[in-house]
Design a protein around this motif. Structure first.
Motif, short mmCIF file in Angstrom:
data_model
loop_
_atom_site.label_atom_id
_atom_site.label_comp_id
_atom_site.label_asym_id
_atom_site.label_seq_id
_atom_site.Cartn_x
_atom_site.Cartn_y
_atom_site.Cartn_z
N THR A 54 0.69 -1.20 -0.14
CA THR A 54 -0.37 -0.09 -0.13
C THR A 54 1.00 1.44 0.30
OG1 THR A 54 -0.05 -0.14 2.38
CG2 THR A 54 -1.63 -1.24 1.36
N LEU A 57 1.50 1.95 -3.62
CA LEU A 57 0.23 2.53 -4.35
C LEU A 57 0.22 3.85 -4.04
CD1 LEU A 57 -1.53 -0.48 -3.53
CD2 LEU A 57 -0.62 0.54 -6.15
N GLU A 60 2.05 6.08 -5.81
CA GLU A 60 1.38 6.15 -7.03
C GLU A 60 0.44 7.04 -7.89
OE1 GLU A 60 2.31 2.54 -8.41
OE2 GLU A 60 4.43 2.55 -7.94
N LYS A 61 -0.65 6.27 -6.90
CA LYS A 61 -1.90 7.56 -6.93
C LYS A 61 -1.43 8.80 -6.91
CE LYS A 61 -4.95 3.31 -5.32
NZ LYS A 61 -5.58 3.22 -3.88
N SER A 93 -0.94 0.82 -11.90
CA SER A 93 -1.89 0.87 -9.85
C SER A 93 -1.80 1.75 -9.65
CB SER A 93 -0.60 0.27 -9.69
OG SER A 93 0.77 1.00 -9.05
N SER A 115 -4.16 4.63 0.29
CA SER A 115 -4.03 2.87 -0.41
C SER A 115 -4.41 1.93 0.62
CB SER A 115 -2.94 2.18 -1.32
OG SER A 115 -2.92 1.24 -2.10
#
Length: 138
Positions: A54, A57, A60-61, A93, A115
């Motif tokens: 997480t 992620l 990256e988000k 992702s 995440s």
């Protein structure tokens, strides 16, 4: 000449703390990332119990939202719709719901990524923190 707004470390910590309070109230274990307008990491938290993946992620988000200036859900919807021909990012992702841009006086100043729970809950956590940040600035 125009004035350029930017996020400080103090701003990033405020956002992390607001998101952290929200997730504690809802008993979530997540990772939360805050990036500047270029997608560079300013600060992050990975809560006890949050899966190791997480952390990446969440970053990256947040980066996806900062670079695109849009919620990452937009790209999730495009991918689900089979229209991903134009996408050339290194990782898909980051294109899952949970990244939210942070606009201040019409300017992108950064983004948050979360995440660890259902993607709509990830996005909700980020939006709640951003709303409190914007309200505090008024």
């Amino acid at each position: 000449m125009k004035t350029k707004h930017y996020m400080t470390l103090s701003d990033a910590e405020f956002l992390l703390n607001e998101a952290h309070q929200y997730v504690i109230q809802h008993n979530f274990n997540v990772s939360i990332a805050v990036v500047d307008e270029t997608g560079s990491l300013l600060a992050m938290k990975r809560m006890d119990g949050a899966a190791p993946m997480t952390a990446n992620l969440a970053v990256e988000k947040a980066q996806c939202s900062a670079i695109s200036r849009r919620p990452s859900k937009l790209f999730e919807d495009i991918i689900k719709g089979g229209q991903m021909g134009f996408l050339t990012m290194q990782s898909f992702s980051g294109m899952l719901e949970g990244g939210e841009p942070l606009m201040y006086e019409g300017q992108l100043v950064g983004a948050m990524g979360v995440s660890g729970v259902k993607s709509f809950e990830d996005a909700e956590i980020a939006r709640v923190a951003i709303e409190k940040f914007v309200a505090q600035q008024s």
